[in-house]
Write an enzyme that holds these catalytic residues in place. Structure first.
Site, mmCIF file in Angstrom:
data_model
loop_
_atom_site.group_PDB
_atom_site.id
_atom_site.type_symbol
_atom_site.label_atom_id
_atom_site.label_comp_id
_atom_site.label_asym_id
_atom_site.label_seq_id
_atom_site.Cartn_x
_atom_site.Cartn_y
_atom_site.Cartn_z
ATOM 1 N N ARG A 54 1.450 21.814 -31.770
ATOM 2 C CA ARG A 54 1.399 20.804 -32.829
ATOM 3 C C ARG A 54 2.223 21.181 -34.056
ATOM 4 O O ARG A 54 2.810 20.313 -34.694
ATOM 5 C CB ARG A 54 -0.047 20.509 -33.229
ATOM 6 C CG ARG A 54 -0.853 19.826 -32.129
ATOM 7 C CD ARG A 54 -2.213 19.335 -32.618
ATOM 8 N NE ARG A 54 -2.084 18.283 -33.610
ATOM 9 C CZ ARG A 54 -2.358 18.430 -34.908
ATOM 10 N NH1 ARG A 54 -2.770 19.608 -35.372
ATOM 11 N NH2 ARG A 54 -2.224 17.427 -35.735
ATOM 12 N N TYR A 64 5.197 18.557 -35.202
ATOM 13 C CA TYR A 64 5.223 17.822 -36.464
ATOM 14 C C TYR A 64 4.645 18.611 -37.637
ATOM 15 O O TYR A 64 4.048 18.039 -38.553
ATOM 16 C CB TYR A 64 4.508 16.463 -36.350
ATOM 17 C CG TYR A 64 3.357 16.384 -35.395
ATOM 18 C CD1 TYR A 64 2.125 16.928 -35.704
ATOM 19 C CD2 TYR A 64 3.509 15.737 -34.172
ATOM 20 C CE1 TYR A 64 1.073 16.833 -34.817
ATOM 21 C CE2 TYR A 64 2.450 15.641 -33.273
ATOM 22 C CZ TYR A 64 1.239 16.197 -33.606
ATOM 23 O OH TYR A 64 0.193 16.111 -32.725
ATOM 24 N N CYS A 124 9.896 32.361 -26.481
ATOM 25 C CA CYS A 124 11.272 32.616 -26.912
ATOM 26 C C CYS A 124 11.805 31.473 -27.769
ATOM 27 O O CYS A 124 12.798 30.807 -27.413
ATOM 28 C CB CYS A 124 12.163 32.860 -25.704
ATOM 29 S SG CYS A 124 11.736 34.366 -24.818
ATOM 30 N N GLU A 125 11.129 31.220 -28.870
ATOM 31 C CA GLU A 125 11.517 30.185 -29.823
ATOM 32 C C GLU A 125 11.153 30.674 -31.223
ATOM 33 O O GLU A 125 10.028 31.132 -31.435
ATOM 34 C CB GLU A 125 10.767 28.863 -29.565
ATOM 35 C CG GLU A 125 10.969 28.249 -28.208
ATOM 36 C CD GLU A 125 12.283 27.507 -28.094
ATOM 37 O OE1 GLU A 125 12.884 27.201 -29.147
ATOM 38 O OE2 GLU A 125 12.690 27.232 -26.957
ATOM 39 N N GLU A 128 -11.467 3.483 -31.671
ATOM 40 C CA GLU A 128 -11.071 4.460 -30.651
ATOM 41 C C GLU A 128 -10.847 5.860 -31.246
ATOM 42 O O GLU A 128 -9.731 6.376 -31.250
ATOM 43 C CB GLU A 128 -9.795 3.985 -29.956
ATOM 44 C CG GLU A 128 -9.977 2.702 -29.175
ATOM 45 C CD GLU A 128 -8.659 2.039 -28.804
ATOM 46 O OE1 GLU A 128 -8.691 1.076 -28.021
ATOM 47 O OE2 GLU A 128 -7.587 2.486 -29.303
ATOM 48 N N GLY A 180 -7.658 7.068 -35.329
ATOM 49 C CA GLY A 180 -6.811 7.735 -36.301
ATOM 50 C C GLY A 180 -7.545 8.400 -37.441
ATOM 51 O O GLY A 180 -6.928 8.838 -38.419
ATOM 52 N N TYR A 216 -5.705 17.630 -28.969
ATOM 53 C CA TYR A 216 -4.248 17.680 -28.823
ATOM 54 C C TYR A 216 -3.679 19.084 -28.668
ATOM 55 O O TYR A 216 -2.495 19.287 -28.889
ATOM 56 C CB TYR A 216 -3.569 16.960 -30.000
ATOM 57 C CG TYR A 216 -3.965 15.514 -30.081
ATOM 58 C CD1 TYR A 216 -3.502 14.598 -29.141
ATOM 59 C CD2 TYR A 216 -4.828 15.069 -31.073
ATOM 60 C CE1 TYR A 216 -3.882 13.271 -29.193
ATOM 61 C CE2 TYR A 216 -5.221 13.738 -31.134
ATOM 62 C CZ TYR A 216 -4.747 12.842 -30.184
ATOM 63 O OH TYR A 216 -5.133 11.530 -30.231
ATOM 64 N N GLY A 274 -10.785 9.875 -31.335
ATOM 65 C CA GLY A 274 -10.697 10.982 -30.384
ATOM 66 C C GLY A 274 -10.751 12.297 -31.132
ATOM 67 O O GLY A 274 -11.687 13.078 -31.011
ATOM 68 N N ARG A 275 -9.721 12.528 -31.954
ATOM 69 C CA ARG A 275 -9.623 13.748 -32.742
ATOM 70 C C ARG A 275 -10.893 14.000 -33.566
ATOM 71 O O ARG A 275 -11.384 15.123 -33.643
ATOM 72 C CB ARG A 275 -8.420 13.629 -33.687
ATOM 73 C CG ARG A 275 -8.172 14.845 -34.548
ATOM 74 C CD ARG A 275 -7.291 14.492 -35.750
ATOM 75 N NE ARG A 275 -6.181 13.641 -35.421
ATOM 76 C CZ ARG A 275 -4.956 14.074 -35.150
ATOM 77 N NH1 ARG A 275 -4.704 15.363 -35.172
ATOM 78 N NH2 ARG A 275 -3.988 13.225 -34.874
#
Length: 468
Positions: free
Chosen positions: A357, A361, A388-389, A313, A271, A418, A315-316
């Site tokens: 992403r 959020y 189309c959003e 752990e 994290g 991600y 990752g990012r």
């Protein structure tokens, strides 16, 4: 002040130079030449566009490897000062391919996976089971069998059903599988609600007050070996305060369970945050590692117990800053938002299918022209995709040169984590390739998806008209 400054979020300041690359947001190798062409890993963005097309995920191999070495050293050094050992697992969910798996393990890391698919990638990369940890809140029987067949180092238990399921499968094989119990410390990390994973009302793990009962059950079963606890408080966290509070609660449980039978491992998850914009200021990883390990050591000292071996752990933190996505600008449209404010909408040839992403959020990103330098005034811009959003936003707010025009190459940094992992084929837009760059060389490590790939999965494409 820009005439459209009223539309800008509070954290975004108009730059003196809309061509400048913010320190800490881009890979260390990112630089501009005399014409303003961005290069990454010694490869010009224009060359990457010509060779591989756009959109394209660009990953700086040297950056990934250097960050893997750095975070491993940070936690190992901090743990060694307190007489403990630290193991660092690369969290494959951030971005995983066989090449990435080899890079991080060659630099000394283990690998964390959370599905059968991620385990299959790790195994295809030649990673030994002893260097793999298996996560996930609803592992299927097939996935648990694959984990046992691979001889994974640990399985992280997430429910009572899974506990019994794994025990039965291991018993049939006549083996004893090491396991960790995932617990929720109740610490609410200062991050987005969807990224906070240790509060009580969510899907992961066991509450602290039921963990002792779960541990007792594990210890009753001859096919499982309880080796420790696991706690992950969330993602994109900039400082050690949340980890300190979580450590205090989890070490209390660790001490209670170790009084029955010593637990050798305490896994505090990952994290650790990165800078996506110039406003982000995460603590240096060495400072964060020191703070987290010191918190565990202090709690162990209070209770008169030895500090366990620690596991983390990330990752990012390893792969996120190493990635840059290149897009070609398709259209540019000034949109009047009020009588005295206009926002420049810059549409590119990708969007939420290659980076969802912001839609998920509200993640913020930066952007810069990658194919030239501009002397135009900065204009408040929103980089949007082709889907189309109305929520198809890649970069919600950024100052780009006011003369940005169709055909320009645009670069969005900090997309190594991600983005590929969460990519989709929405609107039947094929997913981009991943191109690794290092010392002036570029190579495809995940090929571009094609329309033919998409159609190959459609069972009706080769339908015999006579069968209707």
């Amino acid at each position: 002040m820009s005439p459209n400054a009223s539309l800008a979020p509070a954290w975004l300041a108009a730059p003196e130079d809309a061509n400048a690359l913010a320190a800490g947001v881009w890979p260390a190798s990112a630089q501009r030449d005399a014409e303003g062409v961005l290069s990454i890993g010694g490869v010009p963005a224009t060359t990457l566009q010509e060779s591989f097309g756009t959109p394209v995920y660009v990953l700086d191999e040297g950056e990934v490897r250097a960050r893997a070495r750095r975070i491993l050293a940070a936690f190992r050094d901090a743990a060694a000062l307190r007489g403990a050992h630290a193991r660092v697992y690369y969290a494959g969910k951030a971005f995983l391919s066989t090449v990435i798996a080899r890079w991080v393990t060659e630099e000394g890391l283990a690998l964390d996976v959370c599905t059968g698919g991620e385990l299959a990638v790790a195994r295809a990369a030649g990673i030994e089971g002893s260097r793999i940890g298996f996560h996930g809140n609803t592992k299927s029987v097939a996935e648990l069998e694959a984990a046992l067949d691979a001889g994974v180092a640990t399985v992280v238990l997430d429910s009572r059903i899974e506990l019994e399921r794994l025990a039965a499968l291991a018993d049939r094989r006549g083996i004893r599988q090491p396991v960790l119990i995932r617990v929720n410390s109740g610490v609410h990390a200062e991050t987005h609600e969807f990224l906070a994973t240790a509060h009580e009302d969510q899907k992961f793990g066991f509450a602290l007050d039921e963990a002792a009962e779960v541990a007792a059950r594990v210890r009753e079963l001859p096919s499982l070996v309880l080796v420790g606890l696991h706690c992950h408080i969330g993602s994109q966290i900039f400082g050690a305060d949340g980890f300190r509070e979580s450590a205090a609660r989890v070490v209390e449980l660790h001490a209670e369970l170790s009084a029955v039978d010593r637990l050798p491992i305490l896994n505090l998850g990952g994290g650790f945050g990165i800078a996506y914009t110039s406003a982000d200021d995460p603590d240096p990883i060495e400072q964060l590692a020191e703070g987290v390990v010191e918190a565990v050591a202090a709690q162990c000292d209070v209770r008169g117990i030895p500090i366990p071996n620690l596991a983390f752990e990330p990752g990012r933190w390893i792969v996120g800053p190493a990635g840059v996505t290149l897009y070609e600008v398709g259209t540019v449209k000034p949109v009047r938002v009020s009588d005295d404010a206009t926002r420049l909408y810059v549409s590119v040839d990708g969007g939420m299918s290659d980076n969802p992403r912001h839609a998920l959020y509200g993640a913020q990103y930066s952007a810069r022209l990658a194919s030239r330098t501009s002397q135009a005034e900065p204009a408040l811009s929103r980089v949007v995709g082709r889907h189309c959003e109305s929520g198809d936003i890649v970069v919600d707010a950024e100052y780009l040169p006011a003369d940005v025009t169709p055909g320009d190459l645009l670069a969005v940094p900090a997309t190594g984590a991600y983005c590929f992992s969460l990519a989709s084929d929405y609107n039947y837009v094929p997913r981009p390739p991943v191109v690794a760059v290092r010392e002036g060389h570029a190579r495809v490590i995940v090929r571009r998806e094609t329309i033919a790939d998409l159609l190959a999965r459609d069972a009706g494409v080769h339908h015999n008209e006579g069968d209707r």
